[in-house]
Design a protein around this motif. Structure first.
Motif, PDB file in Angstrom:
ATOM      1  N   TRP A  77      -4.013   6.497   5.573  1.00 41.47           N
ATOM      2  CA  TRP A  77      -3.551   7.125   4.331  1.00 41.47           C
ATOM      3  C   TRP A  77      -4.231   6.555   3.088  1.00 41.47           C
ATOM      4  O   TRP A  77      -4.268   7.199   2.044  1.00 41.47           O
ATOM      5  CB  TRP A  77      -2.038   6.998   4.224  1.00 41.47           C
ATOM      6  CG  TRP A  77      -1.334   7.648   5.376  1.00 41.47           C
ATOM      7  CD1 TRP A  77      -0.708   7.028   6.413  1.00 41.47           C
ATOM      8  CD2 TRP A  77      -1.230   9.056   5.631  1.00 41.47           C
ATOM      9  NE1 TRP A  77      -0.222   7.950   7.300  1.00 41.47           N
ATOM     10  CE2 TRP A  77      -0.517   9.199   6.842  1.00 41.47           C
ATOM     11  CE3 TRP A  77      -1.669  10.196   4.964  1.00 41.47           C
ATOM     12  CZ2 TRP A  77      -0.240  10.457   7.398  1.00 41.47           C
ATOM     13  CZ3 TRP A  77      -1.383  11.445   5.511  1.00 41.47           C
ATOM     14  CH2 TRP A  77      -0.675  11.557   6.707  1.00 41.47           C
ATOM     15  N   TYR A  78      -4.737   5.328   3.173  1.00 42.94           N
ATOM     16  CA  TYR A  78      -5.395   4.735   1.996  1.00 42.94           C
ATOM     17  C   TYR A  78      -6.851   4.360   2.259  1.00 42.94           C
ATOM     18  O   TYR A  78      -7.573   3.960   1.353  1.00 42.94           O
ATOM     19  CB  TYR A  78      -4.629   3.496   1.518  1.00 42.94           C
ATOM     20  CG  TYR A  78      -4.707   2.310   2.457  1.00 42.94           C
ATOM     21  CD1 TYR A  78      -5.777   1.414   2.382  1.00 42.94           C
ATOM     22  CD2 TYR A  78      -3.733   2.072   3.412  1.00 42.94           C
ATOM     23  CE1 TYR A  78      -5.865   0.328   3.235  1.00 42.94           C
ATOM     24  CE2 TYR A  78      -3.808   0.986   4.266  1.00 42.94           C
ATOM     25  CZ  TYR A  78      -4.875   0.119   4.175  1.00 42.94           C
ATOM     26  OH  TYR A  78      -4.959  -0.955   5.031  1.00 42.94           O
ATOM     27  N   SER A 128       0.310   0.075  -7.887  1.00 48.50           N
ATOM     28  CA  SER A 128      -0.831  -0.533  -7.193  1.00 48.50           C
ATOM     29  C   SER A 128      -0.896  -2.041  -7.412  1.00 48.50           C
ATOM     30  O   SER A 128      -1.755  -2.717  -6.850  1.00 48.50           O
ATOM     31  CB  SER A 128      -2.140   0.102  -7.677  1.00 48.50           C
ATOM     32  OG  SER A 128      -2.287  -0.081  -9.086  1.00 48.50           O
ATOM     33  N   GLN A 170      -9.728   5.905   2.944  1.00 48.59           N
ATOM     34  CA  GLN A 170     -10.860   6.550   2.278  1.00 48.59           C
ATOM     35  C   GLN A 170     -10.931   6.149   0.810  1.00 48.59           C
ATOM     36  O   GLN A 170     -12.027   5.956   0.264  1.00 48.59           O
ATOM     37  CB  GLN A 170     -10.771   8.068   2.401  1.00 48.59           C
ATOM     38  CG  GLN A 170     -11.964   8.775   1.773  1.00 48.59           C
ATOM     39  CD  GLN A 170     -12.115  10.209   2.231  1.00 48.59           C
ATOM     40  OE1 GLN A 170     -11.977  10.504   3.415  1.00 48.59           O
ATOM     41  NE2 GLN A 170     -12.400  11.110   1.296  1.00 48.59           N
ATOM     42  N   ASP A 171      -9.790   5.984   0.155  1.00 45.82           N
ATOM     43  CA  ASP A 171      -9.795   5.523  -1.233  1.00 45.82           C
ATOM     44  C   ASP A 171     -10.430   4.138  -1.337  1.00 45.82           C
ATOM     45  O   ASP A 171     -11.116   3.825  -2.305  1.00 45.82           O
ATOM     46  CB  ASP A 171      -8.374   5.474  -1.792  1.00 45.82           C
ATOM     47  CG  ASP A 171      -7.778   6.858  -1.985  1.00 45.82           C
ATOM     48  OD1 ASP A 171      -8.559   7.821  -2.051  1.00 45.82           O
ATOM     49  OD2 ASP A 171      -6.543   6.962  -2.050  1.00 45.82           O
ATOM     50  N   ARG A 172     -10.199   3.334  -0.319  1.00 39.78           N
ATOM     51  CA  ARG A 172     -10.696   1.963  -0.339  1.00 39.78           C
ATOM     52  C   ARG A 172     -12.166   1.874   0.022  1.00 39.78           C
ATOM     53  O   ARG A 172     -12.896   1.016  -0.484  1.00 39.78           O
ATOM     54  CB  ARG A 172      -9.858   1.109   0.620  1.00 39.78           C
ATOM     55  CG  ARG A 172     -10.152  -0.376   0.558  1.00 39.78           C
ATOM     56  CD  ARG A 172      -8.904  -1.178   0.775  1.00 39.78           C
ATOM     57  NE  ARG A 172      -7.940  -0.927  -0.285  1.00 39.78           N
ATOM     58  CZ  ARG A 172      -6.722  -1.462  -0.328  1.00 39.78           C
ATOM     59  NH1 ARG A 172      -6.328  -2.265   0.621  1.00 39.78           N
ATOM     60  NH2 ARG A 172      -5.917  -1.183  -1.322  1.00 39.78           N
ATOM     61  N   THR A 223       0.814  -1.215   0.000  1.00 39.58           N
ATOM     62  CA  THR A 223       0.000   0.000   0.000  1.00 39.58           C
ATOM     63  C   THR A 223       0.847   1.264   0.000  1.00 39.58           C
ATOM     64  O   THR A 223       0.320   2.357  -0.285  1.00 39.58           O
ATOM     65  CB  THR A 223      -0.949   0.033   1.218  1.00 39.58           C
ATOM     66  OG1 THR A 223      -0.174   0.143   2.423  1.00 39.58           O
ATOM     67  CG2 THR A 223      -1.813  -1.208   1.276  1.00 39.58           C
ATOM     68  N   GLY A 249     -14.398   4.870   0.650  1.00 36.56           N
ATOM     69  CA  GLY A 249     -15.250   6.008   0.351  1.00 36.56           C
ATOM     70  C   GLY A 249     -15.401   6.917   1.562  1.00 36.56           C
ATOM     71  O   GLY A 249     -15.134   6.520   2.699  1.00 36.56           O
ATOM     72  N   TYR A 268     -15.723  -2.806  -2.466  1.00 32.52           N
ATOM     73  CA  TYR A 268     -14.690  -1.809  -2.210  1.00 32.52           C
ATOM     74  C   TYR A 268     -14.823  -0.665  -3.203  1.00 32.52           C
ATOM     75  O   TYR A 268     -15.070  -0.878  -4.394  1.00 32.52           O
ATOM     76  CB  TYR A 268     -13.301  -2.441  -2.339  1.00 32.52           C
ATOM     77  CG  TYR A 268     -12.915  -3.304  -1.160  1.00 32.52           C
ATOM     78  CD1 TYR A 268     -12.204  -2.762  -0.095  1.00 32.52           C
ATOM     79  CD2 TYR A 268     -13.263  -4.647  -1.111  1.00 32.52           C
ATOM     80  CE1 TYR A 268     -11.845  -3.536   0.996  1.00 32.52           C
ATOM     81  CE2 TYR A 268     -12.907  -5.436  -0.026  1.00 32.52           C
ATOM     82  CZ  TYR A 268     -12.201  -4.878   1.029  1.00 32.52           C
ATOM     83  OH  TYR A 268     -11.856  -5.655   2.103  1.00 32.52           O
ATOM     84  N   THR A 269     -14.612   0.549  -2.740  1.00 36.56           N
ATOM     85  CA  THR A 269     -14.690   1.723  -3.616  1.00 36.56           C
ATOM     86  C   THR A 269     -13.602   1.680  -4.682  1.00 36.56           C
ATOM     87  O   THR A 269     -13.832   2.062  -5.833  1.00 36.56           O
ATOM     88  CB  THR A 269     -14.561   3.007  -2.778  1.00 36.56           C
ATOM     89  OG1 THR A 269     -15.610   3.040  -1.805  1.00 36.56           O
ATOM     90  CG2 THR A 269     -14.639   4.248  -3.653  1.00 36.56           C
ATOM     91  N   ASP A 270     -12.406   1.223  -4.313  1.00 33.85           N
ATOM     92  CA  ASP A 270     -11.304   1.174  -5.274  1.00 33.85           C
ATOM     93  C   ASP A 270     -11.232  -0.154  -6.026  1.00 33.85           C
ATOM     94  O   ASP A 270     -10.352  -0.349  -6.860  1.00 33.85           O
ATOM     95  CB  ASP A 270      -9.971   1.459  -4.579  1.00 33.85           C
ATOM     96  CG  ASP A 270      -9.636   0.447  -3.489  1.00 33.85           C
ATOM     97  OD1 ASP A 270     -10.510  -0.392  -3.149  1.00 33.85           O
ATOM     98  OD2 ASP A 270      -8.502   0.486  -2.970  1.00 33.85           O
ATOM     99  N   ASN A 271     -12.168  -1.061  -5.743  1.00 31.09           N
ATOM    100  CA  ASN A 271     -12.229  -2.334  -6.462  1.00 31.09           C
ATOM    101  C   ASN A 271     -13.676  -2.822  -6.436  1.00 31.09           C
ATOM    102  O   ASN A 271     -14.025  -3.746  -5.701  1.00 31.09           O
ATOM    103  CB  ASN A 271     -11.294  -3.366  -5.841  1.00 31.09           C
ATOM    104  CG  ASN A 271     -11.233  -4.654  -6.652  1.00 31.09           C
ATOM    105  OD1 ASN A 271     -11.763  -4.742  -7.766  1.00 31.09           O
ATOM    106  ND2 ASN A 271     -10.580  -5.673  -6.102  1.00 31.09           N
TER     107      ASN A 271
END
Length: 617
Positions: A479-480, A204, A482-484, A199, A486, A382-385
């Protein structure tokens, strides 16, 4: 569903009877009846305690499996006033604590302590008073509620924490090989390390066996690298070849494959079990144990809850306990394997082996994977997946089947649950299993309890299930996260204040070697929710600062609350008369210094049963 029958509270089989300790506490806090208060004065209670202690020690001398107790009697005091944080019911601070044969027999002012030779004849002409340095404080022995002892020792052989890229990590493996002639000269020797964290890498994508085998020094060697969260293995082609053939799929895990269907060298969660690894020797285990204990003592840890003892680890700890007094207190969670027969009614809990320092009376069950590797079970993708909501590592029917059985047979049940869906399902199983049951006698735990809906937070408090949380995870994942997840769902993550406000009892740990073993890192993270350099995605006030704990809550979370979570609150977790003399001397007052100075605190001394095992005083 079968009726749950309660088993006795095993507790800590110390030489101090539970009722005696309770009477001591009641007398000191004014809760005893007036008749008892008149009869059992403070000095009277002390005399009764010492009489019981003397009889019990005589009994212990007759037992060949326990060493003779030390005759050491001394007081530990501060010249600067009440600098000893007892962490009793009222969070009292004292100036002195008197230790006799491994137990606390008195607390009070320096003047009171100096006059004890009149009432405690065994002290002699003068009491040995040890003064802590100016500016320092004393706290109870610190417990880590969730760590992995032997895994930590293994991770220190080839640590990969802090590598910035895949290539950086490969270079560290190469350097390890070149720096160890016995490894370099034997291409068949397994190379094992841990701590890599994809991460924080700019790419990525996942690492692969091809990345390892691209290096000519590594190529052709069996390499096994554990991820930071311990939910993924990155392995070389040689390591894969020795484990083939793999099944097409495995429930609760992922075999990452390339476009041709061949394994890439990455195994997630349950798929890690497919990899054949060399059998550890006794010297391997002992070396790992010594490394972990040495570091634990240097950081002020006197007790560790080992979260997932596989049969090899548990057998090793039992052997060490049979050899004599263990160097640290271990509360073990026995690993649950759903592919094996139910063992709760055929296995006897280990209670107080190794002179009272090894207990294994709980079971550890994995419900889902980890957020970092995308295996935590969520209600929504997941937001990023968006292709996946994560996964459960075992079928929910298994939870509903085995949890009531283990509780019925007297085992504490501790379930690893990260995602909101996993926590919801586990709470469903607990709620169904705890109907009509004395929860205080069983003390079930959610290990991590990282992400929960508001409704489930309220249910957690209502059910009385303990939340075993790790504050350093919060400042690592912020650090990650919110990306994951939302911007809305992320508010449910590491919501420590919300858990407490719901009525839940929490206990703090680190999950080392996933995070630093240093308990002060957890203390700092819990009260600040910023990185060690004072940063967070939300600024210097902290990541969701409304979820911060107070310093008192954090101190209790790593002393008396872990004691409660391991059924030892009557003998450990606070510096009170009748309890074991486990304590730590810290170089500065973590309860008052500016938060940015907490991590510069040094452990000047660590004592277990009154014996200093690290530093000096």
């Amino acid at each position: 569903m079968s009726t749950i029958r309660q088993r006795p509270n095993y507790g800590d089989h110390s030489t101090i009877p539970q009722k005696q300790a309770e009477r001591c506490d009641n007398d000191r806090t004014g809760k005893a009846s007036s008749a008892n208060s008149a009869f059992l004065s403070r000095s009277g209670m002390r005399n009764i305690f010492l009489a019981v202690l003397g009889l019990s020690l005589c009994y212990r001398w007759l037992r060949k499996d326990l060493p003779h107790p030390s005759d050491t009697t001394y007081a530990i005091c501060s010249k600067e006033g009440n600098k000893i944080y007892t962490v009793d019911e009222h969070n009292t601070q004292q100036q002195c604590v008197v230790v006799h044969r491994g137990y606390i027999v008195e607390t009070g002012s320096l003047q009171d302590i100096k006059g004890l030779r009149k009432s405690l004849p065994y002290i002699g002409a003068a009491l040995n008073i040890r003064y802590i340095p100016d500016g320092s404080i004393v706290v109870p022995g610190i417990s880590d509620s969730h760590g992995h002892i032997l895994e930590y020792g293994a991770s220190q052989q080839l640590p990969l924490e802090g590598t910035k890229t895949i290539q950086d990590t490969v270079a560290r493996v190469r350097e390890f090989i070149l720096s160890n002639p016995d490894v370099y000269n034997d291409t068949s020797k397994f190379i094992m390390g841990g701590g890599w964290d994809h991460t924080v890498w700019p790419s990525s994508g996942w690492p692969s066996a091809a990345d390892l085998d691209a290096d000519p020094v590594i190529r052709g060697r069996p390499v096994i690298l554990q991820s930071k969260d311990c939910h993924a293995l990155w392995v070389s082609l040689r390591a894969i070849e020795s484990s083939l053939p793999f099944p097409e799929a495995i429930e609760g895990g992922v075999i990452v494959r390339d476009d041709t269907g061949s394994p890439t060298g990455l195994l997630l969660d349950n798929a890690q079990d497919l990899l054949k690894q060399p059998k550890l020797t006794e010297s391997d285990l002992l070396r790992r144990f010594k490394v972990a204990v040495k570091d634990a003592h240097s950081l002020g840890l006197t007790s560790i809850h080992d979260a997932g003892l596989d049969p090899i680890s548990l057998a090793f700890f039992k052997r060490q306990a049979e050899l004599g007094t263990l160097p640290i207190r271990i509360y073990g969670m026995t690993y649950f394997n759903e592919d094996k027969a139910y063992w709760g009614n055929t296995t006897t809990p280990v209670i107080g082996a190794g002179n009272g320092r090894l207990t294994a009376r709980s079971v550890k069950i994995f419900a889902d994977g980890a957020l970092r590797t995308g295996g935590a079970a969520l209600y929504e993708p997941y937001t990023d997946n968006p292709s996946t909501p994560g996964f459960m590592r075992l079928d929910s029917d298994v939870l509903f089947d085995v949890i009531p059985k283990f509780l019925r047979d007297g085992w504490q049940v501790n379930v690893h649950a990260i995602g909101d869906r996993a926590n919801g399902i586990v709470l469903d199983a607990f709620e169904a299993s705890l109907v009509g049951v004395n929860v205080t006698a069983l003390r079930p735990r959610l290990e991590h309890a990282q992400m929960m809906t508001k409704a489930d937070m309220a249910r957690l408090g209502r059910l009385g299930v303990i939340a075993s949380v790790q504050p350093t995870h919060a400042i690592s994942d912020m650090w990650y996260a919110q990306d994951r997840l939302g911007p809305e769902r992320v508010k449910q993550l590491y919501a420590f204040r919300s858990l407490i406000d719901s009525g839940a009892r929490i206990t703090l740990g680190s999950d080392f070697p996933v995070e630093s073993m240093n308990p002060l890192s957890g203390f700092y993270a819990a009260i600040t929710r910023v990185s060690p350099d004072g940063k967070s995605p939300h600024g210097s006030e902290g990541w969701f600062p409304e979820q911060r704990l107070t310093r008192t809550e954090a101190l209790r979370g790593m002393t008396i609350d872990p004691a409660y979570a391991s059924f030892t609150e009557n003998t450990l977790g606070s510096l009170e008369i009748g309890k074991r003399a486990d304590y730590v001397v810290l170089s500065q007052d973590i309860m008052t210094v500016p938060a940015n100075k907490i991590l510069s605190t040094e452990v000047l001394a660590t004592a277990i049963d009154g014996d200093v095992v690290h530093g000096s005083i």
